[in-house]
Structures are given as C-alpha cells and as structure tokens.
Design a protein around this motif. Structure first.
Motif, PDB file in Angstrom:
ATOM      1  N   VAL A  26       0.858  -1.190   0.000  1.00 32.08           N
ATOM      2  CA  VAL A  26       0.000   0.000   0.000  1.00 32.08           C
ATOM      3  C   VAL A  26       0.893   1.238   0.000  1.00 32.08           C
ATOM      4  CG1 VAL A  26      -1.865   1.215   1.183  1.00 32.08           C
ATOM      5  CG2 VAL A  26      -1.763  -1.301   1.278  1.00 32.08           C
ATOM      6  N   LEU A  27       0.753   2.065  -1.032  1.00 29.86           N
ATOM      7  CA  LEU A  27       1.590   3.244  -1.226  1.00 29.86           C
ATOM      8  C   LEU A  27       0.732   4.502  -1.348  1.00 29.86           C
ATOM      9  CD1 LEU A  27       3.751   1.664  -4.054  1.00 29.86           C
ATOM     10  CD2 LEU A  27       4.629   2.221  -1.801  1.00 29.86           C
ATOM     11  N   GLY A  28       1.361   5.647  -1.196  1.00 31.32           N
ATOM     12  CA  GLY A  28       0.677   6.929  -1.383  1.00 31.32           C
ATOM     13  C   GLY A  28       1.407   8.024  -0.642  1.00 31.32           C
ATOM     14  N   SER A  29       0.963   9.261  -0.865  1.00 35.41           N
ATOM     15  CA  SER A  29       1.545  10.419  -0.168  1.00 35.41           C
ATOM     16  C   SER A  29       1.290  10.321   1.328  1.00 35.41           C
ATOM     17  CB  SER A  29       0.897  11.719  -0.665  1.00 35.41           C
ATOM     18  OG  SER A  29       1.142  11.923  -2.016  1.00 35.41           O
ATOM     19  N   ARG A  30       1.940  11.217   2.060  1.00 30.11           N
ATOM     20  CA  ARG A  30       1.688  11.303   3.499  1.00 30.11           C
ATOM     21  C   ARG A  30       0.248  11.737   3.759  1.00 30.11           C
ATOM     22  NH1 ARG A  30       6.992  13.516   2.994  1.00 30.11           N
ATOM     23  NH2 ARG A  30       8.479  12.172   4.069  1.00 30.11           N
ATOM     24  N   SER A  31      -0.338  11.177   4.777  1.00 32.77           N
ATOM     25  CA  SER A  31      -1.662  11.532   5.310  1.00 32.77           C
ATOM     26  C   SER A  31      -2.830  11.366   4.331  1.00 32.77           C
ATOM     27  CB  SER A  31      -1.658  12.948   5.904  1.00 32.77           C
ATOM     28  OG  SER A  31      -1.625  13.926   4.895  1.00 32.77           O
ATOM     29  N   VAL A  32      -2.713  10.435   3.382  1.00 31.61           N
ATOM     30  CA  VAL A  32      -3.850  10.170   2.487  1.00 31.61           C
ATOM     31  C   VAL A  32      -4.787   9.115   3.054  1.00 31.61           C
ATOM     32  CG1 VAL A  32      -2.712  10.889   0.343  1.00 31.61           C
ATOM     33  CG2 VAL A  32      -2.568   8.493   1.079  1.00 31.61           C
ATOM     34  N   GLY A  33      -4.358   8.415   4.114  1.00 32.97           N
ATOM     35  CA  GLY A  33      -5.241   7.439   4.736  1.00 32.97           C
ATOM     36  C   GLY A  33      -4.854   5.986   4.517  1.00 32.97           C
ATOM     37  N   LYS A  34      -3.580   5.729   4.232  1.00 31.94           N
ATOM     38  CA  LYS A  34      -3.128   4.340   4.024  1.00 31.94           C
ATOM     39  C   LYS A  34      -3.353   3.502   5.276  1.00 31.94           C
ATOM     40  CE  LYS A  34       1.044   5.677   2.983  1.00 31.94           C
ATOM     41  NZ  LYS A  34       0.840   7.120   3.121  1.00 31.94           N
ATOM     42  N   SER A  35      -2.827   3.967   6.383  1.00 30.89           N
ATOM     43  CA  SER A  35      -2.946   3.220   7.639  1.00 30.89           C
ATOM     44  C   SER A  35      -4.401   3.137   8.096  1.00 30.89           C
ATOM     45  CB  SER A  35      -2.095   3.859   8.733  1.00 30.89           C
ATOM     46  OG  SER A  35      -0.728   3.833   8.353  1.00 30.89           O
ATOM     47  N   SER A  36      -5.165   4.202   7.890  1.00 32.11           N
ATOM     48  CA  SER A  36      -6.581   4.198   8.278  1.00 32.11           C
ATOM     49  C   SER A  36      -7.349   3.140   7.506  1.00 32.11           C
ATOM     50  CB  SER A  36      -7.209   5.569   8.028  1.00 32.11           C
ATOM     51  OG  SER A  36      -6.630   6.536   8.867  1.00 32.11           O
ATOM     52  N   LEU A  37      -7.073   3.028   6.211  1.00 33.83           N
ATOM     53  CA  LEU A  37      -7.729   2.016   5.382  1.00 33.83           C
ATOM     54  C   LEU A  37      -7.394   0.614   5.880  1.00 33.83           C
ATOM     55  CD1 LEU A  37      -9.329   1.672   2.527  1.00 33.83           C
ATOM     56  CD2 LEU A  37      -7.071   0.995   1.733  1.00 33.83           C
TER      57      LEU A  37
END
Length: 195
Positions: free
Chosen positions: A14-25
């Motif tokens: 799971v990749l993406g910018s900071r604070s886009v919600g990776k961990s939340s998802l």
C-alpha cells in the motif's frame, strides 16, 4: 511445480503520499476501527486471510511510510510483491499527482508495462473538500490498465472491496501470464572465423 499453498500467498503493498489514509484504510479493514488522529507510519506488515472468489488467500499487507517526490520506490516495495494499492485523497490534488509518479516508478523499477494495481481515492466522506473529480482518476486508471475505487475508512465504505479488487487484478495478471506464449528465440547463426 509450485505448491498450492505458495500460489495462495500474496504480498500487497500500500503506497501513497503522506496523510492520504493508508494506515486508516488498513486498520479499518483489519480491525474495524477508525482512528481520528494522524500518526506518521514508519512501515508495517500485517497478515490477513482473504476469501476471494471462493479461494482463501494468505495475504501479507505492507503499510508503507508516506511518499513525496524525493522518496523512491525501492526493492522492498517491488521484489516479491503481487499487487499494489496506491492511495490518493480526494481532497488533495498533489496526492493524485503522487499516484502517477509512484505508478511510473514501480513500472520502471520492475521493468514492465503493467502491474496488478488498484488506484484508491480515499476520504470520500469529505465531499465538501473534494479537489479531484472521480472521472479524472478513473481515466488515469483506465489508461494504465488498473482498477479504481473511492473509499472512506472513517465510514467503512468500500474498504473490503479495495483488497478484493487487488486480488482480482492479481488473478487477471496471472491468467494473462498463463495464456502468454513468448515468441520463439531467434535462430542463432553459426559463424566461424579462422585466423
């Protein structure tokens, strides 16, 4: 011949910018909970059994640290990985631009034209702050032969579907590979040089 158990083990990054919600998802998917506060992730690995199309997959889900234009996709994110989930926030145009950069870097690093991937628009509960029209992200996904979906980890909307879509993309790729017959090698010309 690989064993059936090995075929059912899948690694999803799971990749993406900071604070886009990776961990939340991921947290919503694994533990059915949403945490309001943002805590930057270093990197974590989680195990989860996922039933998709009647098959049980043993999935390792890698939660990566947030990326910016200066951080590189590295071997940890590509070697042994079966599928990718790349997340942007519908409230951040820059985060969609980062998806495009990350996807290109994965392709470059892997030396391929396509990888099993789901592009995810997170924070769909924040419609009043939307900066990215769904059609724009869908068009990018279509052009790159990836799946696309919008989610809300906070409201648990389409969270499980993200991981099912990723497995679907992985299966599509393995079916394409099974059907692919490489062209025969060029015949070598025997040449002899006498000096």
């Amino acid at each position: 011949m690989p064993s059936t158990n090995l075929l059912k083990k899948k690694r999803i990054v799971v990749l993406g910018s900071r604070s886009v919600g990776k961990s939340s998802l991921i947290l919503q998917y694994l533990e059915n909970q949403f945490v309001e506060n943002y805590y930057p992730t270093i990197e974590g690995s989680f195990q989860r059994s996922i039933n998709y199309n009647g098959t049980e997959y043993d999935c390792e889900i890698i939660d990566t640290a947030g990326h910016d234009e200066f951080s590189l996709v590295n071997a940890n994110h590509t070697i042994g990985t079966h599928g990718y989930i790349i997340i942007y926030s519908i409230t951040s145009r820059n985060s969609l631009e980062m998806v495009k950069i990350l996807y290109e870097r994965i392709l470059d690093f892997c030396g391929v034209q396509y990888v099993p991937c789901v592009i995810v628009g997170s924070k769909s509960d924040l419609q009043q702050h939307r900066q990215i029209d769904p059609s724009e992200a869908q068009e990018f996904a279509k052009l790159n032969n990836t799946a696309w979906i919008e989610t809300s980890a906070k409201k648990n909307i389409n969270v499980a579907q993200v991981f099912e879509l990723c497995l679907s993309e992985i299966e599509k790729r393995s079916t394409q590979n099974a059907a692919y017959k490489p062209p025969p090698p060029e015949p070598t010309k025997n040449t002899c040089v006498i000096m």
